[in-house]
Design a protein around this motif. Structure first.
Motif, PDB file in Angstrom:
ATOM      1  N   MET A 109     -34.947  58.221 -43.573  1.00  0.00           N
ATOM      2  CA  MET A 109     -34.893  57.399 -42.376  1.00  0.00           C
ATOM      3  C   MET A 109     -35.820  58.085 -41.344  1.00  0.00           C
ATOM      4  O   MET A 109     -35.819  59.140 -40.656  1.00  0.00           O
ATOM      5  CB  MET A 109     -33.531  57.118 -41.715  1.00  0.00           C
ATOM      6  CG  MET A 109     -32.376  56.928 -42.791  1.00  0.00           C
ATOM      7  SD  MET A 109     -30.904  56.411 -42.211  1.00  0.00           S
ATOM      8  CE  MET A 109     -31.085  54.931 -41.054  1.00  0.00           C
ATOM      9  N   ASP A 110     -37.049  57.190 -41.003  1.00  0.00           N
ATOM     10  CA  ASP A 110     -37.967  57.776 -39.858  1.00  0.00           C
ATOM     11  C   ASP A 110     -37.783  57.065 -38.376  1.00  0.00           C
ATOM     12  O   ASP A 110     -37.677  55.949 -38.205  1.00  0.00           O
ATOM     13  CB  ASP A 110     -39.411  57.101 -40.253  1.00  0.00           C
ATOM     14  CG  ASP A 110     -40.486  57.721 -39.455  1.00  0.00           C
ATOM     15  OD1 ASP A 110     -40.068  58.626 -38.410  1.00  0.00           O
ATOM     16  OD2 ASP A 110     -41.699  57.803 -39.894  1.00  0.00           O
ATOM     17  N   GLU A 111     -36.821  57.984 -37.787  1.00  0.00           N
ATOM     18  CA  GLU A 111     -36.474  57.653 -36.237  1.00  0.00           C
ATOM     19  C   GLU A 111     -35.698  56.343 -36.255  1.00  0.00           C
ATOM     20  O   GLU A 111     -36.040  55.200 -35.681  1.00  0.00           O
ATOM     21  CB  GLU A 111     -37.870  57.718 -35.452  1.00  0.00           C
ATOM     22  CG  GLU A 111     -38.334  58.651 -35.439  1.00  0.00           C
ATOM     23  CD  GLU A 111     -39.285  58.747 -34.099  1.00  0.00           C
ATOM     24  OE1 GLU A 111     -39.063  58.543 -33.100  1.00  0.00           O
ATOM     25  OE2 GLU A 111     -40.543  59.314 -33.878  1.00  0.00           O
ATOM     26  N   VAL A 147     -31.554  61.796 -45.115  1.00  0.00           N
ATOM     27  CA  VAL A 147     -32.518  62.665 -44.166  1.00  0.00           C
ATOM     28  C   VAL A 147     -33.183  61.872 -43.221  1.00  0.00           C
ATOM     29  O   VAL A 147     -33.835  60.894 -43.595  1.00  0.00           O
ATOM     30  CB  VAL A 147     -33.286  63.399 -45.005  1.00  0.00           C
ATOM     31  CG1 VAL A 147     -34.416  64.482 -44.162  1.00  0.00           C
ATOM     32  CG2 VAL A 147     -32.846  64.283 -46.210  1.00  0.00           C
ATOM     33  N   PHE A 148     -33.038  62.329 -42.025  1.00  0.00           N
ATOM     34  CA  PHE A 148     -33.827  61.420 -40.985  1.00  0.00           C
ATOM     35  C   PHE A 148     -34.540  62.206 -40.196  1.00  0.00           C
ATOM     36  O   PHE A 148     -34.225  63.434 -39.663  1.00  0.00           O
ATOM     37  CB  PHE A 148     -32.554  60.569 -40.340  1.00  0.00           C
ATOM     38  CG  PHE A 148     -31.626  61.377 -39.515  1.00  0.00           C
ATOM     39  CD1 PHE A 148     -31.868  61.674 -37.928  1.00  0.00           C
ATOM     40  CD2 PHE A 148     -30.667  62.018 -39.907  1.00  0.00           C
ATOM     41  CE1 PHE A 148     -30.684  62.375 -37.422  1.00  0.00           C
ATOM     42  CE2 PHE A 148     -29.569  62.725 -39.435  1.00  0.00           C
ATOM     43  CZ  PHE A 148     -29.799  62.819 -37.954  1.00  0.00           C
ATOM     44  N   ILE A 149     -35.819  61.459 -39.546  1.00  0.00           N
ATOM     45  CA  ILE A 149     -36.573  62.150 -38.468  1.00  0.00           C
ATOM     46  C   ILE A 149     -35.961  61.684 -37.401  1.00  0.00           C
ATOM     47  O   ILE A 149     -35.543  60.401 -37.193  1.00  0.00           O
ATOM     48  CB  ILE A 149     -37.908  61.644 -38.803  1.00  0.00           C
ATOM     49  CG1 ILE A 149     -38.615  62.407 -40.022  1.00  0.00           C
ATOM     50  CG2 ILE A 149     -38.717  62.117 -37.529  1.00  0.00           C
ATOM     51  CD1 ILE A 149     -39.681  61.678 -40.607  1.00  0.00           C
ATOM     52  N   GLU A 150     -35.961  62.649 -36.202  1.00  0.00           N
ATOM     53  CA  GLU A 150     -35.386  62.212 -34.945  1.00  0.00           C
ATOM     54  C   GLU A 150     -35.770  62.887 -33.786  1.00  0.00           C
ATOM     55  O   GLU A 150     -36.036  64.223 -33.863  1.00  0.00           O
ATOM     56  CB  GLU A 150     -33.799  62.156 -35.021  1.00  0.00           C
ATOM     57  CG  GLU A 150     -33.178  61.611 -33.872  1.00  0.00           C
ATOM     58  CD  GLU A 150     -33.711  60.215 -33.592  1.00  0.00           C
ATOM     59  OE1 GLU A 150     -34.248  59.821 -32.648  1.00  0.00           O
ATOM     60  OE2 GLU A 150     -33.289  59.112 -34.364  1.00  0.00           O
ATOM     61  N   LYS A 152     -32.912  46.990 -36.742  1.00  0.00           N
ATOM     62  CA  LYS A 152     -32.739  48.203 -37.418  1.00  0.00           C
ATOM     63  C   LYS A 152     -31.602  48.496 -38.092  1.00  0.00           C
ATOM     64  O   LYS A 152     -31.841  49.049 -39.349  1.00  0.00           O
ATOM     65  CB  LYS A 152     -32.909  49.436 -36.477  1.00  0.00           C
ATOM     66  CG  LYS A 152     -33.801  49.393 -35.143  1.00  0.00           C
ATOM     67  CD  LYS A 152     -34.952  50.013 -36.015  1.00  0.00           C
ATOM     68  CE  LYS A 152     -34.916  51.750 -35.812  1.00  0.00           C
ATOM     69  NZ  LYS A 152     -36.500  52.320 -36.066  1.00  0.00           N
ATOM     70  N   VAL A 153     -30.697  47.903 -37.954  1.00  0.00           N
ATOM     71  CA  VAL A 153     -29.242  47.819 -38.786  1.00  0.00           C
ATOM     72  C   VAL A 153     -29.570  46.860 -39.986  1.00  0.00           C
ATOM     73  O   VAL A 153     -29.226  47.440 -41.093  1.00  0.00           O
ATOM     74  CB  VAL A 153     -28.190  47.363 -38.172  1.00  0.00           C
ATOM     75  CG1 VAL A 153     -26.915  47.129 -39.078  1.00  0.00           C
ATOM     76  CG2 VAL A 153     -27.691  48.302 -36.938  1.00  0.00           C
ATOM     77  N   LEU A 154     -30.254  45.910 -39.773  1.00  0.00           N
ATOM     78  CA  LEU A 154     -30.705  45.081 -40.959  1.00  0.00           C
ATOM     79  C   LEU A 154     -31.599  45.859 -41.831  1.00  0.00           C
ATOM     80  O   LEU A 154     -31.499  45.718 -43.245  1.00  0.00           O
ATOM     81  CB  LEU A 154     -31.190  43.774 -40.487  1.00  0.00           C
ATOM     82  CG  LEU A 154     -31.833  42.879 -41.555  1.00  0.00           C
ATOM     83  CD1 LEU A 154     -30.868  42.377 -42.553  1.00  0.00           C
ATOM     84  CD2 LEU A 154     -32.315  41.485 -40.777  1.00  0.00           C
ATOM     85  N   GLN A 200     -39.958  53.732 -39.079  1.00  0.00           N
ATOM     86  CA  GLN A 200     -39.888  53.671 -37.722  1.00  0.00           C
ATOM     87  C   GLN A 200     -39.790  52.324 -37.134  1.00  0.00           C
ATOM     88  O   GLN A 200     -38.931  51.883 -36.351  1.00  0.00           O
ATOM     89  CB  GLN A 200     -40.852  54.481 -37.153  1.00  0.00           C
ATOM     90  CG  GLN A 200     -40.784  54.742 -35.610  1.00  0.00           C
ATOM     91  CD  GLN A 200     -41.545  55.690 -35.077  1.00  0.00           C
ATOM     92  OE1 GLN A 200     -42.327  56.512 -35.595  1.00  0.00           O
ATOM     93  NE2 GLN A 200     -41.817  55.876 -33.866  1.00  0.00           N
ATOM     94  N   VAL A 201     -40.735  51.364 -37.577  1.00  0.00           N
ATOM     95  CA  VAL A 201     -40.921  49.886 -37.289  1.00  0.00           C
ATOM     96  C   VAL A 201     -40.050  49.228 -38.317  1.00  0.00           C
ATOM     97  O   VAL A 201     -40.584  49.373 -39.571  1.00  0.00           O
ATOM     98  CB  VAL A 201     -42.378  49.582 -37.213  1.00  0.00           C
ATOM     99  CG1 VAL A 201     -42.507  48.110 -36.711  1.00  0.00           C
ATOM    100  CG2 VAL A 201     -43.101  50.332 -36.116  1.00  0.00           C
TER     101      VAL A 201
END
Length: 250
Positions: free
Chosen positions: A170-172, A201-204, A153-155, A85-86
């Motif tokens: 991917m977390d958020e 799979v992503f958390i959102e 975030k893209v980096l 997330q961070v």
């Protein structure tokens, strides 16, 4: 084909039951989201799957192999890569170097001033391909801390890609982004899935993101998986509606 299987995953922190006998399968080629209110156990689930914490009970299988007690580093080398997330970038390194260093790690090489660039041509090629694919090539010379929040975030995703994942957790990915940055991230996730052939799979929490991008949605409430289906079906499932009644979105 089942790429990752979670069997009976159970975790407590003190008196808090964070995940409860979790069972589901991630299919190869899947593009899916995990949603749930704060405290539902979403990030803990990712931590359990990727080896950052150990379950009290249950197992995680990846590509048919039991990875339950493996270290995150070894799990990454098998092809499961996690973004947080961070952003976990190196802010005081150039954009190119962030990706290049990750590519070096994938190729099991260490940087040395005493070696010529030809010794690193495979890692350099990987970094250049990723830079171009993610439209970061014009920013390759910048320090990572100079990037906007969205580009950082893209980096972070670019660094993950340098490890050549078959499964990307991917977390958020849109956390803290502006509306325009969120639109860019939607397009990027679809491209990663289609062009790089990565299972994602992503958390959102952003339900517009979930509805526009995910092909499948899993819903967690109090550490339990209560629903698993297409976004359209999930939004009409009564148990999901009841679980989020009074919640300010997801």
């Amino acid at each position: 084909m089942v790429l990752c299987e979670i069997k009976g995953l159970d975790k407590r922190f003190g008196g808090i039951h964070v995940t409860r006998s979790m069972d589901f399968k991630i299919q190869e080629g899947e593009l899916s989201a995990i949603i749930g209110p704060n405290g539902a156990g979403k990030t803990t689930l990712f931590n359990l799957i990727s080896g950052f914490i150990r379950p009290d009970k249950g197992q995680v299988f990846f590509m048919g192999r039991d990875i339950t007690n493996m270290t995150p580093e070894n799990i990454t080398r098998l092809g499961m890569v996690r973004s947080f997330q961070v952003s976990s970038i190196f802010p005081d390194e150039k954009v190119f170097d962030n990706i290049f260093l990750a590519a070096l790690s994938y190729h099991k090489k260490n940087w040395s001033f005493y070696k010529t660039n030809t010794a690193y041509k495979d890692a350099m090629k990987d970094a250049e391909i990723i830079l171009n694919s993610l439209n970061l090539n014009e920013k390759a010379h910048l320090w990572a801390y100079e990037l906007s929040h969205g580009d950082q975030k893209v980096l972070d995703i670019a660094i993950a890609l340098a490890m050549k994942p078959s499964l990307l957790l991917m977390d958020e990915p849109t956390s803290g982004m502006s509306p325009d940055e969120r639109k860019r991230m939607k397009v990027l996730l679809k491209r990663l899935h289609e062009e790089f052939k990565i299972t994602i799979v992503f958390i959102e929490h952003d339900m517009d993101m979930v509805m526009d991008v995910a092909q499948k949605v899993r819903v967690l409430v109090q550490g339990q998986l209560i629903a698993e289906n297409t976004p359209e079906v999930i939004m009409q499932t009564q148990s999901v509606i009841d679980a989020y009644l009074g919640e300010d979105g997801f």
